[in-house]
Design a protein around this motif. Structure first.
Motif, PDB file in Angstrom:
ATOM      1  N   MET A  66     -10.925   2.109   4.324  1.00  0.00           N
ATOM      2  CA  MET A  66      -9.868   1.108   4.355  1.00  0.00           C
ATOM      3  C   MET A  66     -10.384  -0.328   4.296  1.00  0.00           C
ATOM      4  O   MET A  66      -9.794  -1.167   3.607  1.00  0.00           O
ATOM      5  N   PRO A  67     -11.461  -0.670   4.991  1.00  0.00           N
ATOM      6  CA  PRO A  67     -11.942  -2.051   4.866  1.00  0.00           C
ATOM      7  C   PRO A  67     -12.275  -2.377   3.406  1.00  0.00           C
ATOM      8  O   PRO A  67     -12.996  -1.638   2.732  1.00  0.00           O
ATOM      9  N   GLY A  68     -11.717  -3.453   2.916  1.00  0.00           N
ATOM     10  CA  GLY A  68     -11.928  -3.856   1.525  1.00  0.00           C
ATOM     11  C   GLY A  68     -10.896  -3.298   0.562  1.00  0.00           C
ATOM     12  O   GLY A  68     -10.789  -3.765  -0.575  1.00  0.00           O
ATOM     13  N   SER A  69     -10.134  -2.280   0.992  1.00  0.00           N
ATOM     14  CA  SER A  69      -9.074  -1.738   0.139  1.00  0.00           C
ATOM     15  C   SER A  69      -7.816  -2.586   0.283  1.00  0.00           C
ATOM     16  O   SER A  69      -7.576  -3.217   1.314  1.00  0.00           O
ATOM     17  N   LYS A  70      -7.006  -2.590  -0.773  1.00  0.00           N
ATOM     18  CA  LYS A  70      -5.790  -3.410  -0.764  1.00  0.00           C
ATOM     19  C   LYS A  70      -4.639  -2.608  -1.357  1.00  0.00           C
ATOM     20  O   LYS A  70      -4.755  -2.053  -2.451  1.00  0.00           O
ATOM     21  N   THR A  71      -3.539  -2.558  -0.617  1.00  0.00           N
ATOM     22  CA  THR A  71      -2.373  -1.818  -1.109  1.00  0.00           C
ATOM     23  C   THR A  71      -1.710  -2.566  -2.260  1.00  0.00           C
ATOM     24  O   THR A  71      -1.852  -3.780  -2.411  1.00  0.00           O
ATOM     25  N   TRP A  72      -0.977  -1.793  -3.045  1.00  0.00           N
ATOM     26  CA  TRP A  72      -0.205  -2.396  -4.169  1.00  0.00           C
ATOM     27  C   TRP A  72       0.968  -1.469  -4.460  1.00  0.00           C
ATOM     28  O   TRP A  72       0.798  -0.311  -4.817  1.00  0.00           O
ATOM     29  N   TRP A  73       2.169  -1.990  -4.272  1.00  0.00           N
ATOM     30  CA  TRP A  73       3.383  -1.206  -4.487  1.00  0.00           C
ATOM     31  C   TRP A  73       3.956  -1.489  -5.866  1.00  0.00           C
ATOM     32  O   TRP A  73       4.022  -2.654  -6.286  1.00  0.00           O
ATOM     33  N   PRO A  74       4.411  -0.427  -6.574  1.00  0.00           N
ATOM     34  CA  PRO A  74       5.095  -0.677  -7.855  1.00  0.00           C
ATOM     35  C   PRO A  74       6.365  -1.493  -7.593  1.00  0.00           C
ATOM     36  O   PRO A  74       7.081  -1.239  -6.629  1.00  0.00           O
ATOM     37  N   PRO A  75       6.655  -2.476  -8.429  1.00  0.00           N
ATOM     38  CA  PRO A  75       7.884  -3.255  -8.232  1.00  0.00           C
ATOM     39  C   PRO A  75       9.121  -2.418  -8.526  1.00  0.00           C
ATOM     40  O   PRO A  75       9.117  -1.526  -9.367  1.00  0.00           O
ATOM     41  N   LYS A  76      10.162  -2.730  -7.812  1.00  0.00           N
ATOM     42  CA  LYS A  76      11.441  -2.057  -8.033  1.00  0.00           C
ATOM     43  C   LYS A  76      12.080  -2.600  -9.304  1.00  0.00           C
ATOM     44  O   LYS A  76      12.129  -3.811  -9.535  1.00  0.00           O
ATOM     45  N   ILE A  77      12.594  -1.688 -10.130  1.00  0.00           N
ATOM     46  CA  ILE A  77      13.237  -2.098 -11.379  1.00  0.00           C
ATOM     47  C   ILE A  77      14.659  -2.561 -11.086  1.00  0.00           C
ATOM     48  O   ILE A  77      15.423  -1.882 -10.402  1.00  0.00           O
ATOM     49  N   VAL A  78      15.002  -3.727 -11.619  1.00  0.00           N
ATOM     50  CA  VAL A  78      16.347  -4.285 -11.451  1.00  0.00           C
ATOM     51  C   VAL A  78      16.838  -4.774 -12.805  1.00  0.00           C
ATOM     52  O   VAL A  78      16.045  -5.051 -13.708  1.00  0.00           O
ATOM     53  N   PRO A  79      18.146  -4.894 -12.987  1.00  0.00           N
ATOM     54  CA  PRO A  79      18.655  -5.460 -14.239  1.00  0.00           C
ATOM     55  C   PRO A  79      18.443  -6.963 -14.293  1.00  0.00           C
ATOM     56  O   PRO A  79      18.068  -7.582 -13.284  1.00  0.00           O
ATOM     57  N   PRO A  80      18.644  -7.584 -15.432  1.00  0.00           N
ATOM     58  CA  PRO A  80      18.465  -9.034 -15.550  1.00  0.00           C
ATOM     59  C   PRO A  80      19.315  -9.791 -14.527  1.00  0.00           C
ATOM     60  O   PRO A  80      20.392  -9.344 -14.121  1.00  0.00           O
TER      61      PRO A  80
END
Length: 823
Positions: A66-80
């Motif tokens: 875990m040290p040095g690791s970084k989370t990244w979540w996929p963005p939620k898709i929304v309409p314009p």
């Protein structure tokens, strides 16, 4: 994959590039990202070229620990940004002269509300029939282009008529869902092929397979409103049990409102697309008593005077031009002043109940609209309210009927004196009613003809209102541009800023064939020329073609209420010609005066027909109905069951009509005697049941409420194992013949009898084949009340069918009647 319809397309974009593009690149291209990419709250739009969008590339850091690791979540898709919610509403079997909003005498305040807040459209069109209109509406493509040239029950193995929408014709539900909308469907379906209509699936053409996250409604063309054949997603449900006074029209609104509230509580910023399609005003006409009472005496003037009144209202409201002419009354329909006092009494009652059903339906729609306002979301909700999927229905015969299944089964002359016995009950759960054809013609004022007729606007002209307070500022405006139901999808896409995808689930899509109506939202374009320059119409060889203000069409050989009459070859139909710029109602036929113009229009029809899979033309509904099509039980003559097995659709169950049959049940009767249903098909409006009543075996045949044929044992069964057999010999060949039945127990005859006739063509469509229980309505309410579960054990039940005892002509007539009844 479904075959394309022959339109020349542009060269496809290179799929590999789309498949390997990173989601980060997509987000940059879309330029509508909120929050920091990788954070749990980040959102993004997508280009929309392909859906679902390609999976994003992980943008974080992964180390061994875990040290040095970084989370990244996929963005939620929304309409314009700013994309509206969508509430798409369409009623059933309501022609242009039905709603008060378009000059009718039936109050429709919910439709009024949308028209006053937005725009009213006076030249908007359907396909003339249920399933084809609905397929065109949700795909934005012509009904033949998506395999729905006619209802699924008449489907044939041609691209325009196989009833398969196809994976290359994604629905608006699928498109909006993949762009971040919550999608739901409430009410009528009738877009699932009849040969896929069971729990066996496949489900790709059920609402869930067409992009709708949630479905609450009925699958076929109609259902009883008091005790509906209802589904939640894929599961049959029975919400009326234990609820006196239940009616689906209210229940459906309650469900939609509850859904909106739950969605708002769970995800208040998530936009919704709600497709709301109630059964009103398709038969059976079944409003609540309170609504019926509101219309007492309102139609005593009769259908001819009604027509004049509607036409005057339409001119006053400006929904027909000042120079419009009222088309003539047909010689084939009786004039009101020629009727007897009893006929007038009955027919007026039929119209009162139809009007009550229509007003009741609009009222419940109004509750859904109000719920959107109560949530504070109406200002940015695009409400599209289409008044009818076709013209008013002529399927009630010349006299009407208290039980639609009598006319579906060829009983076309239900005597007025007999119908009057149902006068007080008309519209209640004791009836399954429809009205006389002349009312249908009158409710399509000012046009000629009715539902099923694609050549004349009585079958295709629909009232339409659209509101969007945030996007439409010309409140109360009227628009007269010529448009079609396929234009709704591109209108929604333009309003939301969402692109029509080129690939859906990896499958290249056919082009959207509609044109957006959003240009009409601007007051500056109130009188702009229509962007729809050409539109064909065709239903069972009745044809029409619109092109730049002109309309050419065939003349129907006869009205759709005339059954089994000979028809000319489609190429021999007479043609008519109208200048719609001067003749709003198709009242002045110019074909004889302008033969060259007619030929020009016929050529345009041929071009459109070739482009969109209209050929081959076929007006032989008999041949179409008997054409082979996929079936899970085709040719099967023995059906075996055990235990409790309710809810089997008719298409997957043994069909006893027109043949001899044997039902053998091996049962165990409990101590104290047995009671309950062993097997049943049908219900209150027609069908059969084999059951124990206070221990005595009973076979009951309900002949469409016209007669009850019964075989009853004299002694109750003793506890233990027994074999009960009902053996029936059909007096064929021929349609609707009677026969002889023998009821036996453990090899001993306990009852014999004959029945004079039988159901001719169609089992009750919204009932099911049930073993061990009766799930909807009973075949004899005097004997039992549903669910009437069998309190013993069914070890084995076998239904054996003899050969069908119909001539080739009889079989064609039967199949055609089934197809007609399905809509």
């Amino acid at each position: 994959m479904k075959r394309g319809h022959g339109k020349t397309g542009v060269v496809a974009r290179i799929g590999a590039l789309l498949l390997t593009a990173t989601f980060a690149a997509v987000a940059v291209a879309a330029e509508q990202v909120t929050g920091e990419l990788g954070s749990p709250s980040a959102t993004t739009t997508i280009p929309g070229d392909q859906i679902p969008a390609p999976a994003p590339k992980f943008g974080g850091v992964i180390k061994e620990e875990m040290p040095g690791s970084k989370t990244w979540w996929p963005p939620k898709i929304v309409p314009p940004r700013g994309a509206p919610n969508i509430l798409l509403i369409m009623t059933d079997d309501q022609g242009y002269g039905v709603a008060g909003t378009f000059g009718g005498v039936i109050p429709t305040p919910a439709l009024d509300r949308i028209a006053k807040a937005g725009l009213r459209y006076t030249q908007f069109h359907s396909t003339a029939l249920c399933s084809p209109t609905r397929a065109a509406l949700i795909t934005g493509r012509n009904h033949h282009a998506v395999g729905n040239g006619v209802i699924t029950e008449l489907s044939t193995g041609f691209p325009g008529y196989d009833s398969i929408i196809g994976l290359d014709n994604a629905s608006i539900g699928e498109i909006l869902k993949e762009n971040g909308y919550a999608t739901s469907w409430f009410g009528k379906n009738h877009n699932t092929p009849s040969f896929q209509y069971s729990v066996a699936g496949p489900f790709d053409q059920w609402p869930s397979g067409m992009g709708f996250d949630y479905f609450y409604g009925f699958m076929g063309g109609e259902t009883d409103q008091w005790e509906p054949y209802l589904f939640r997603d894929h599961t049959q449900i029975f919400p009326w049990i234990g609820k006196p006074g239940y009616n689906l029209t209210t229940d459906m609104a309650d469900e939609a409102i509850n859904y909106l509230k739950q969605l708002n509580a769970a995800a208040p910023t998530k936009p919704f697309f709600l497709y709301y399609v109630p059964g009103g005003s398709h038969s059976p006409h079944q409003p609540t008593p309170e609504w019926i009472a509101k219309f007492k005496g309102k139609f005593d003037m009769g259908w001819n005077a009604l027509r004049e009144q509607i036409f005057a209202n339409q001119k006053r409201l400006g929904v027909v031009p000042p120079n419009a002419k009222l088309t003539p009354w047909p010689d084939s329909l009786a004039k009101w002043d020629t009727l007897s006092a009893d006929e007038k009494k009955l027919f007026a009652r039929q119209a009162e109940v139809y009007a009550a059903y229509t007003a009741y339906t609009d009222h419940e729609i109004g509750r859904v609209i109000q719920a959107v306002q109560d949530l504070g979301k109406l200002d940015n909700t695009l409400v599209i309210y289409i008044d009818g999927d076709n013209g008013t229905s002529p399927e009630g015969t010349l006299l009407g009927t208290p039980n639609q299944y009598t006319s579906y089964n060829g009983v076309l002359d239900f005597p007025v004196a007999e119908q009057l016995k149902f006068y007080d009950a008309w519209g209640s759960m004791a009836t399954y009613p429809h009205m006389a054809v002349a009312w249908s013609w009158a409710f399509d004022t000012p046009f000629q003809y009715t539902k099923q007729i694609a050549s004349h606007f009585g079958g295709t002209r629909q009232g339409l209102a659209i509101s969007w307070p945030a996007g439409i500022k010309d409140a109360g405006g009227i628009r007269s541009q010529f448009h079609h139901v396929i234009d709704i999808v591109p209108t929604i896409l333009e309003a939301t800023g969402i692109k029509a995808p080129e690939l859906v689930n990896g499958i290249k899509q056919q082009p959207i064939e509609g044109v957006s109506m959003a240009y009409t939202f601007d007051k500056a374009n109130a009188n702009a020329p229509s962007t729809r320059k050409t539109q064909y119409f065709e239903m069972i060889a009745n044809r029409g073609i619109y092109h730049e203000g002109w309309f050419a069409n065939t003349t129907p050989p006869h009205g759709p209420w005339v059954l089994n009459a000979p028809l000319p070859d489609p190429k021999d139909y007479k043609w008519e010609l109208y200048n719609l710029n001067e003749d709003f109602t198709q009242a002045n036929d110019l074909a004889a005066k302008m033969p060259d113009k007619l030929k020009e229009m016929q050529k345009v029809f041929d071009q459109e027909a070739a482009k969109y899979n209209v050929y081959p033309l076929d007006n032989d509904t008999f041949a179409r109905a008997t054409a082979p099509r996929p079936s899970a039980t085709a040719g099967q003559t023995e059906f075996a069951y055990s235990g409790v097995m309710p809810g089997i659709p008719n298409a997957n169950a043994p069909n006893i009509l027109g043949r001899s049959y044997n039902i053998t049940a091996q049962v165990q009767v409990p101590q104290g005697g047995g009671d309950g249903m062993i097997v049943t098909q049908g219900g209150r409006w027609g069908g059969f049941g084999l059951y124990l009543l206070k221990g005595k075996p009973v076979f009951d045949y309900n002949m469409l409420i016209l007669a009850q044929y019964r075989w009853v044992a004299q002694q109750p069964l003793t506890p233990g194992k027994h074999t009960i057999v009902f053996d029936y010999t059909y007096d064929g060949p021929g349609i609707a013949k009677g026969g002889s039945g023998v009821l036996s127990v453990d090899g001993q005859v306990v009852a014999t009898g004959k029945q004079a006739n039988s159901i001719a063509f169609l089992n009750v469509a919204d009932e099911t084949f049930d073993v061990g229980v009766d799930t909807r309505t009973g075949v004899n309410d005097h004997d039992y009340q549903v669910p009437f579960a069998f309190d013993g054990t069914i070890d084995k039940l076998v239904v054996t069918l003899g050969p069908l005892q119909l001539s080739a002509a009889d079989a064609r007539t039967t199949a055609a009647a089934k197809a007609t009844a399905s809509d």
